[in-house]
Design an enzyme around this catalytic site. Sequence first.
Site, PDB file in Angstrom:
ATOM      1  N   ARG A 147       0.863  -1.176   0.000  1.00  0.00           N
ATOM      2  CA  ARG A 147       0.000   0.000   0.000  1.00  0.00           C
ATOM      3  C   ARG A 147       0.902   1.230   0.000  1.00  0.00           C
ATOM      4  NH1 ARG A 147      -3.923   2.263   4.919  1.00  0.00           N
ATOM      5  NH2 ARG A 147      -2.224   3.659   5.440  1.00  0.00           N
ATOM      6  N   ASP A 210      -5.176   3.820   0.101  1.00  0.00           N
ATOM      7  CA  ASP A 210      -6.296   4.101   1.015  1.00  0.00           C
ATOM      8  C   ASP A 210      -6.656   5.574   0.920  1.00  0.00           C
ATOM      9  OD1 ASP A 210      -8.118   4.203   3.069  1.00  0.00           O
ATOM     10  OD2 ASP A 210      -6.808   3.270   4.573  1.00  0.00           O
ATOM     11  N   ARG A 283     -13.557  -5.467   3.770  1.00  0.00           N
ATOM     12  CA  ARG A 283     -12.410  -5.332   4.684  1.00  0.00           C
ATOM     13  C   ARG A 283     -12.729  -5.539   6.158  1.00  0.00           C
ATOM     14  NH1 ARG A 283      -7.974  -3.593   4.552  1.00  0.00           N
ATOM     15  NH2 ARG A 283      -8.098  -1.773   5.893  1.00  0.00           N
ATOM     16  N   TRP A 402     -11.712  12.311   8.735  1.00  0.00           N
ATOM     17  CA  TRP A 402     -10.291  11.997   8.846  1.00  0.00           C
ATOM     18  C   TRP A 402     -10.002  10.699   8.137  1.00  0.00           C
ATOM     19  CZ3 TRP A 402      -7.705   7.893  11.308  1.00  0.00           C
ATOM     20  CH2 TRP A 402      -6.296   7.959  11.119  1.00  0.00           C
TER      21      TRP A 402
HETATM   22  C1  CS2 Z   1      -6.352   2.367   8.073  1.00  0.00           C
HETATM   23  C2  CS2 Z   1      -6.167   2.315   9.543  1.00  0.00           C
HETATM   24  O1  CS2 Z   1      -5.207   0.341   7.996  1.00  0.00           O
HETATM   25  C3  CS2 Z   1      -5.980   1.068   7.407  1.00  0.00           C
HETATM   26  O2  CS2 Z   1      -6.432   0.855   6.313  1.00  0.00           O
HETATM   27  O3  CS2 Z   1      -7.461   2.923   7.548  1.00  0.00           O
HETATM   28  O4  CS2 Z   1      -4.857   2.702   9.787  1.00  0.00           O
HETATM   29  C4  CS2 Z   1      -7.110   3.158  10.386  1.00  0.00           C
HETATM   30  O5  CS2 Z   1      -6.879   4.508  10.190  1.00  0.00           O
HETATM   31  C5  CS2 Z   1      -6.921   2.777  11.822  1.00  0.00           C
HETATM   32  O6  CS2 Z   1      -7.111   1.409  11.961  1.00  0.00           O
HETATM   33  C6  CS2 Z   1      -7.870   3.542  12.726  1.00  0.00           C
HETATM   34  O7  CS2 Z   1      -7.808   3.016  14.002  1.00  0.00           O
HETATM   35 MG    MG Z   2      -8.076   1.942   5.797  1.00  0.00          MG
END
Ligand code: CS2
Ligand code: MG
Length: 402
Positions: A147, A210, A283, A402
């Site tokens: 990623r 992401d 997911r 966020w």
């Molecule tokens: C994220 C996470 O892993 C991911 O894809 O979206 O880092 C997410 O921000 C955290 O799990 C939030 O606790």
């Molecule tokens: Mg994520």
Amino acid sequence: MKIIAARIIVTCPGRNFVTLKIETDQGVHGIGDATLNGRELSVVSYLQDHVAPCLIGRDPRCIEDIWQYLYRGAYWRRGPVTMRAIAAVDVALWDIKAKMANMPLYDLLGGRSRDGVLVYGHANGADLGETVEAVGRYIDMGYKAVRAQSGIPGIDLAYGVGRGKLYYEPADAALPTETVWDTRKYLNFAPSLFERLRETYGFGVELLHDVHHRLTPIEAGQLGKAVEPHRLFWLEDVTPAENQEAFRLVRQHTTTPLAVGEIFNTIWDCKDLIANQYIDYIRTTVVGAGGITHLRRIADFAALHQVRTGAHGATDLSPVTMGAALHFDTWVPNFGIQEYMRHAEETDAVFPHDYVFGDGRLHVGDTPGHGVDIDEALAAKYPYKPAYLPVARLEDGTMWNW
Ligand code: CS2
Ligand code: MG
């Protein structure tokens, strides 16, 4: 057989984790993860004050009945707190059952469907050049899927950009860090990252990205279309998904595969997304959606619609969730990929486990149960430390996702 104790252990070896330990009158115990990043103590109270008293004296072999008892019996259904508490109980009970059967959990679920679990690592950098280098380091470590998240010109503190090179930990402050978001700057920049990655590394490595819920559906359609030539494995969380129908618009505009579900709690959160084939990967993971018992229902439903799994595996999901998820992934027929953010060394020491990384995959061991335990004496040395996820605002101060 009876449950004689259900204890909640809170520890912060590098970050906060909530773990449920269920003990039985036959000397066998099981553990489950109940961590809810930034809201940990709400699940502690839910378990301690409202669930643990109802478990004492029950037969731990009745996993399905206990699941239904906690889900239907609460009257108040669904939601992240309830479903994480149920997940912790469920995973601890599957751990106990597999230990009693003297089998690794994947065997109890139906047996091995693959040799190892394909994982993707997290490469990030402050700018495009650093991110391209970071992806190269993951390829050198043997990862087959990476990623990529990069700092964006003109945006401070972009999502997914860590402070260290290998670790990325978003819950970084005792009160939420304020970040600023600008969709235009992001959309002007993001496709160039994947163009450069393909120029540099070719098409032999899977690339993922992401978006972290930042776009509207039509903007997501634009991004998906712009990155089509770079053949991403998936674009994740392109737009918030409370309205599942929103993905219809995204889907109409791009063939880039879509993944969603890390914040979903039940099958009801993804029913329309799956049934309409608006997404390619679901997911949701064990701790997020009521444990193995409920995740299995989601995966089976997804299989009917050619949607594959791609479980969340950030550092806020403890090694207990990772262990359980890997057994699930080893069995589940419609497996896609598993996210793998490495835990800090202190975390790994508190949660001894038998899964290992090799050849771009994670491999579960053959220890009976899910193969993860907790060292309670060591856990006690790391007291809870309040930590929040950041928030995001637009440049004019408007709150954003966020
Ligand atoms: C994220 C996470 O892993 C991911 O894809 O979206 O880092 C997410 O921000 C955290 O799990 C939030 O606790
Ligand atoms: Mg994520």
